[in-house]
Design an enzyme around this catalytic site. Structure first.
Site, mmCIF file in Angstrom:
data_model
loop_
_atom_site.group_PDB
_atom_site.id
_atom_site.type_symbol
_atom_site.label_atom_id
_atom_site.label_comp_id
_atom_site.label_asym_id
_atom_site.label_seq_id
_atom_site.Cartn_x
_atom_site.Cartn_y
_atom_site.Cartn_z
ATOM 1 N N HIS A 67 4.494 2.435 -12.850
ATOM 2 C CA HIS A 67 4.416 1.491 -11.734
ATOM 3 C C HIS A 67 5.223 2.011 -10.554
ATOM 4 O O HIS A 67 6.115 2.832 -10.710
ATOM 5 C CB HIS A 67 4.893 0.093 -12.150
ATOM 6 C CG HIS A 67 6.369 -0.085 -12.097
ATOM 7 N ND1 HIS A 67 7.222 0.453 -13.045
ATOM 8 C CD2 HIS A 67 7.143 -0.735 -11.203
ATOM 9 C CE1 HIS A 67 8.468 0.131 -12.741
ATOM 10 N NE2 HIS A 67 8.459 -0.582 -11.633
ATOM 11 N N ARG A 131 3.500 21.992 -8.575
ATOM 12 C CA ARG A 131 2.263 22.729 -8.317
ATOM 13 C C ARG A 131 2.055 23.712 -9.462
ATOM 14 O O ARG A 131 3.003 24.122 -10.121
ATOM 15 C CB ARG A 131 2.290 23.432 -6.969
ATOM 16 C CG ARG A 131 3.335 24.494 -6.844
ATOM 17 C CD ARG A 131 3.321 25.142 -5.449
ATOM 18 N NE ARG A 131 4.287 26.194 -5.353
ATOM 19 C CZ ARG A 131 4.123 27.445 -5.794
ATOM 20 N NH1 ARG A 131 2.980 27.801 -6.349
ATOM 21 N NH2 ARG A 131 5.072 28.343 -5.677
#
Length: 183
Positions: A67, A131
């Site tokens: 959340h 990444r």
């Protein structure tokens, strides 16, 4: 002082275990051979949105969030997202996995990473934001070559096995390139 540290470590481990059991009762799904190190945080308010596969290790202080309450006042709502972590995944110390992220099988996430996007299977990823750095196979090939040129030590050279001061000095003396392996 040593006794106090030992007692505190046991308390932290016990609290982590109690917390994990509570998250599972609340709907968290974890697979076989799940390992969770100290101070991991699994979203307390939405654990049923988190699914973790088999043979997964969460290093110390990993946070998995399902959340995001940052927009609660502005939008009068909390964003939620399912988090799925595949099989044979290692998530490095201090990493944060954000809501809605899917991590594929056979993935390594580097320490301190913030994973805000999906990471496909068989990859190594790191950074903030995380990444993809390379395939898992390429990473393991490089590390295998590295193991051939740096010192390797047995399990006796770990804190779990009560490594002696002399052994610690030996390790540091042999690690001329600052790197070694415990095998």
């Amino acid at each position: 002082m040593n006794l106090l540290r030992k007692w505190l470590r046991r308390l932290v481990n016990w609290l982590d275990e109690v917390t994990l059991k509570k998250r599972i009762r609340d709907g968290l799904v974890v697979g076989r051979n799940f390992t969770m190190r100290d101070e991991v945080i699994l979203d307390y308010s939405h654990p049923w949105h988190i699914e973790i596969g088999d043979d997964v290790t969460l290093a110390p202080r990993v946070h998995i969030l399902a959340h995001d309450a940052s927009m609660k006042k502005a939008l009068n709502g909390v964003r939620i997202g399912k988090v799925t972590i595949g099989n044979r995944v290692f998530i490095g110390a201090g990493s944060i996995i954000l809501p809605g992220v899917m991590i594929g099988d056979d993935v390594i996430i580097g320490a301190g990473s913030v994973v805000s996007r999906d990471i496909p299977a068989s990859r190594v990823a790191a950074g903030n934001p995380a990444r993809i750095l390379c395939t898992l196979d390429a990473f393991l090939r490089r590390k295998h070559v590295e193991m051939q040129r740096v010192p390797c030590f047995g399990e006796a050279y770990t804190g779990r096995k009560k490594v002696t001061p002399a052994m610690k000095r030996e390790m540091n003396a042999l690690m001329k390139d600052r790197i070694g392996y415990v095998v």
